[in-house]
Design a protein around this motif. Sequence first.
Motif, PDB file in Angstrom:
ATOM      1  N   LEU A 176       0.824  -1.210   0.000  1.00 22.07           N
ATOM      2  CA  LEU A 176       0.000   0.000   0.000  1.00 22.07           C
ATOM      3  C   LEU A 176       0.858   1.261   0.000  1.00 22.07           C
ATOM      4  O   LEU A 176       0.451   2.299  -0.535  1.00 22.07           O
ATOM      5  CB  LEU A 176      -0.945  -0.012   1.204  1.00 22.07           C
ATOM      6  CG  LEU A 176      -1.948  -1.176   1.226  1.00 22.07           C
ATOM      7  CD1 LEU A 176      -2.820  -1.115   2.469  1.00 22.07           C
ATOM      8  CD2 LEU A 176      -2.796  -1.188  -0.034  1.00 22.07           C
ATOM      9  N   VAL A 177       2.050   1.173   0.575  1.00 23.81           N
ATOM     10  CA  VAL A 177       2.991   2.297   0.516  1.00 23.81           C
ATOM     11  C   VAL A 177       3.402   2.528  -0.937  1.00 23.81           C
ATOM     12  O   VAL A 177       3.400   3.663  -1.423  1.00 23.81           O
ATOM     13  CB  VAL A 177       4.224   2.035   1.416  1.00 23.81           C
ATOM     14  CG1 VAL A 177       5.304   3.080   1.177  1.00 23.81           C
ATOM     15  CG2 VAL A 177       3.815   2.009   2.884  1.00 23.81           C
ATOM     16  N   ILE A 178       3.727   1.453  -1.654  1.00 19.89           N
ATOM     17  CA  ILE A 178       4.098   1.578  -3.074  1.00 19.89           C
ATOM     18  C   ILE A 178       2.920   2.125  -3.880  1.00 19.89           C
ATOM     19  O   ILE A 178       3.103   2.986  -4.749  1.00 19.89           O
ATOM     20  CB  ILE A 178       4.581   0.224  -3.639  1.00 19.89           C
ATOM     21  CG1 ILE A 178       5.857  -0.242  -2.920  1.00 19.89           C
ATOM     22  CG2 ILE A 178       4.804   0.303  -5.149  1.00 19.89           C
ATOM     23  CD1 ILE A 178       7.033   0.705  -3.017  1.00 19.89           C
ATOM     24  N   ASP A 179       1.700   1.661  -3.589  1.00 18.33           N
ATOM     25  CA  ASP A 179       0.515   2.203  -4.278  1.00 18.33           C
ATOM     26  C   ASP A 179       0.388   3.702  -4.047  1.00 18.33           C
ATOM     27  O   ASP A 179       0.068   4.466  -4.968  1.00 18.33           O
ATOM     28  CB  ASP A 179      -0.759   1.504  -3.795  1.00 18.33           C
ATOM     29  CG  ASP A 179      -0.880   0.077  -4.296  1.00 18.33           C
ATOM     30  OD1 ASP A 179      -0.117  -0.320  -5.207  1.00 18.33           O
ATOM     31  OD2 ASP A 179      -1.736  -0.657  -3.768  1.00 18.33           O
ATOM     32  N   ALA A 180       0.628   4.145  -2.808  1.00 14.27           N
ATOM     33  CA  ALA A 180       0.537   5.574  -2.484  1.00 14.27           C
ATOM     34  C   ALA A 180       1.587   6.370  -3.254  1.00 14.27           C
ATOM     35  O   ALA A 180       1.307   7.471  -3.743  1.00 14.27           O
ATOM     36  CB  ALA A 180       0.694   5.790  -0.978  1.00 14.27           C
ATOM     37  N   LEU A 181       2.796   5.822  -3.393  1.00 10.41           N
ATOM     38  CA  LEU A 181       3.846   6.506  -4.154  1.00 10.41           C
ATOM     39  C   LEU A 181       3.493   6.559  -5.642  1.00 10.41           C
ATOM     40  O   LEU A 181       3.734   7.572  -6.299  1.00 10.41           O
ATOM     41  CB  LEU A 181       5.196   5.813  -3.942  1.00 10.41           C
ATOM     42  CG  LEU A 181       5.726   5.822  -2.498  1.00 10.41           C
ATOM     43  CD1 LEU A 181       7.048   5.061  -2.412  1.00 10.41           C
ATOM     44  CD2 LEU A 181       5.865   7.230  -1.954  1.00 10.41           C
ATOM     45  N   ASN A 182       2.896   5.486  -6.152  1.00 10.12           N
ATOM     46  CA  ASN A 182       2.461   5.499  -7.558  1.00 10.12           C
ATOM     47  C   ASN A 182       1.380   6.544  -7.802  1.00 10.12           C
ATOM     48  O   ASN A 182       1.334   7.164  -8.877  1.00 10.12           O
ATOM     49  CB  ASN A 182       1.968   4.112  -7.981  1.00 10.12           C
ATOM     50  CG  ASN A 182       3.106   3.156  -8.267  1.00 10.12           C
ATOM     51  OD1 ASN A 182       4.174   3.571  -8.716  1.00 10.12           O
ATOM     52  ND2 ASN A 182       2.896   1.891  -7.996  1.00 10.12           N
TER      53      ASN A 182
END
Length: 194
Positions: A176-182
């Motif tokens: 979810l952290v990677i999704d937020a960065l995307n």
Amino acid sequence: MKAFIILFTLVAVLTGCTSPKMASIYQTQGVEIAQNAAGDDILNKYSKTIPIQNPHSSLSLCIAQELNNGPVVLTNESYFGSPWWYSYNIPNQQSITINGGQTIKLVEGNHVVANAVTDYQYNAKYFVSYTLTATRHQNNIDYLFSNIKQAQQYTGSTVNDGFENVKTLQRSHPDLVIDALNKEINKIQTCLLK
């Protein structure tokens, strides 16, 4: 026999408190894993290259407009509820404010360095802080996220320690952290094409 049952129960409880590593995060393209001082695997960096042709706005302008480095308030208030029913907070004494600051740190040639904070929701609100280095090339932009940390907004009865490294454990939600960065990348890309 009674000692065996107590020992079995203790092992079951302690095992239930551990969280396995999220295997998929190790396979995610652009993710770099490192170890913190305690030897835990953490998200060290995340990079992504996005093609772009004929942007209408400058990279530094879009980063300044779309990213936010405002202050964040973290507390150990208790949060009850879910998206499907009434929720409320029980106030507590401890809260900390993590001061933000200027978003753009440096603009040099085709490089822009910025600090920002975003968030995501998973039963509670989490904030993600990061440093972004964006590099404009002729046909694409390289996005490099470093210094990636997260903090839960409400931690209940536990002291809120603020921003910490993102571990690769499932309970740390590295996906979810990677999704937020995307999503941050998508905001910049959309701005560039307006």
